[in-house]
Write an enzyme that holds these catalytic residues in place. Structure first.
Site, PDB file in Angstrom:
ATOM      1  CD  GLU A 213      75.652  43.303 -63.634  1.00 22.26           C
ATOM      2  OE1 GLU A 213      74.497  43.694 -63.917  1.00 22.26           O
ATOM      3  OE2 GLU A 213      75.880  42.254 -63.009  1.00 22.26           O
ATOM      4  CD  GLU A 312      76.693  41.592 -59.493  1.00 25.98           C
ATOM      5  OE1 GLU A 312      75.788  40.902 -60.026  1.00 25.98           O
ATOM      6  OE2 GLU A 312      76.639  42.827 -59.397  1.00 25.98           O
TER       7      GLU A 312
END
Length: 407
Positions: A213, A312
């Protein structure tokens, strides 16, 4: 000035831009073939990288403080090295055990994504982190192999923080790409790749993720793409069965079309994370709005020239759990769903439909990895095991109670 590598990659990609899986170079006898097998996985979150909302029991001890720590950096800084090491050792040995891996395998999971921070491998003066995580990563690989599970090793936090979120290890400003932080990260990637591409891990490790991320709008994207290329060039020559996993940095996948890493690259996988709760307008959407967004996400994934895994995602429709707030501090919108035993049949059905729709759309790409296998707090929509227990997450994963929403 453009380098020869970037110019070559640009023209190579221009030739292959309209292709998807058909032009991805096939691996020789792959341990896991992303072009023919679907990733159906789960994250081992909150274990080797602390996240206060996954294990609130570790952070409630600070509740009387005026400025309590919210991340692993602060946890270690406030407790001091000895006490932090003692508490973390107890956490590592108990939060996940071999029996958890056996249970996860029984669900039909085939891939685990295991987050680990850079500090497991490299700590310098001024950083309060304590170590010990590498031992448990090695133990996890042993358990995974025993139960037929494959593993992504996910570098979840990097020096300086790639996003300023607690999941990077340190909340606050983004310091990655400053000073020597990228060089340090590449040194860690080199260590991880050299170790986990060795023969004893060949049947279990199928991917190394370069950074989790990275926040694209807070970073230099050209530097990020160059970092990913450098990491790819470290990992790829060492193994024909360990993919390099790069994250989309929360930018449109088309922005990667002219990056330095071509989507046709041997053993390259794009990781995208798709949540619909971290801003107030997302939390207040209707179920139909959420489902329509999932359909659009599926279209984007299906049209990407990359092998794309949704690494995710969750069944969460509301931003509603202890310590977990949205990027704009949105919180407690929607039903307070912290006790799954109190859910109405209507709410169970809504979450199940949301999950089923995501499963269908994410498998238009190379598959999915749920966040997370379990939690230590009142967060049932994040807890795959609890959702399975209550019949909200399909078992088997292909079981459907609802017709396809996206058509």
């Amino acid at each position: 000035m453009l380098s020869f590598t970037s110019v070559f990659s640009f023209f190579l990609h221009a030739l292959l831009l309209k292709t998807a899986f058909s032009y991805v170079i096939k691996r020789n006898n792959p341990v896991f073939d992303y072009t023919s097998e679907k990733v159906r996985g789960v994250n081992i979150g909150g274990w080797l990288v602390l996240e206060n909302w996954i294990t609130p029991q570790l952070f409630t001890q600070f509740s009387s403080m005026s400025n309590p720590p919210t991340d692993e950096w602060g946890f270690c800084e406030v407790l001091g090295a000895d006490e932090a090491a003692s508490q973390l050792a107890a956490h590592y040995s108990s939060f996940y055990t071999e029996s958890d891996f056996a249970t996860i395998a029984s669900w039909g999971v085939n891939v685990l994504r295991i987050p680990i921070g850079y500090w497991a491998f490299n700590v310098v003066d001024g950083e309060p982190y304590v170590q010990g995580q590498e031992y448990w990563l090695d133990q996890a690989l042993t358990w995974a192999e025993q139960y037929g599970l494959k593993v992504w090793i996910d570098l979840h936090g990097v020096p300086g923080s790639q996003n300023g979120f607690e999941n990077s290890g340190k909340t606050g400003s983004i310091g990655w790409q400053q000073n020597d932080t990228v060089t340090r990260t590449l040194d860690i990637i080199t260590y991880v790749a050299n170790k986990y591409t060795q023969s004893q891990y060949a049947s279990v490790v199928i991917g190394i993720e370069t950074v989790n991320e990275p926040l694209g709008y807070g970073l230099d994207m050209d530097q990020l793409k160059q970092y990913d290329l450098d990491a790819y060039n470290i990992v790829n020559p060492l193994s024909s069965s360990v993919a390099t996993i790069i994250h989309d940095a929360y930018v449109d996948l088309s922005i990667w079309d002219y990056g330095v890493v071509s989507p046709s690259s041997y053993n390259l996988v794009m990781d995208v994370h798709r949540y619909q709760l971290y801003e107030s307008d997302e939390c207040s959407k209707t179920l139909d709005d959420h489902l329509s967004d999932v359909c659009s996400i599926g279209d984007s994934i299906a049209s990407s020239p990359y092998i794309t895994v949704t690494g995710e995602w969750s069944g969460t429709l509301a931003d509603c759990t202890i310590f977990e707030e949205g990027v704009d501090s949105s919180t407690f919108i929607g039903p307070n769903s912290g006790d799954i035993s109190t859910w109405t049949d209507e709410y169970k059905g809504a979450v199940r439909l949301f999950i089923e729709t995501q499963l269908d759309q994410f498998e238009r790409g190379a598959g999915w990895i749920y966040w997370t296998a379990k939690t230590g707090g009142p967060s049932p929509t994040w807890d795959m095991g609890l959702l399975i227990e209550y019949g909200v997450f399909p078992q088997p994963f292909t079981d459907r109670q609802y017709s396809s929403y996206c058509g």
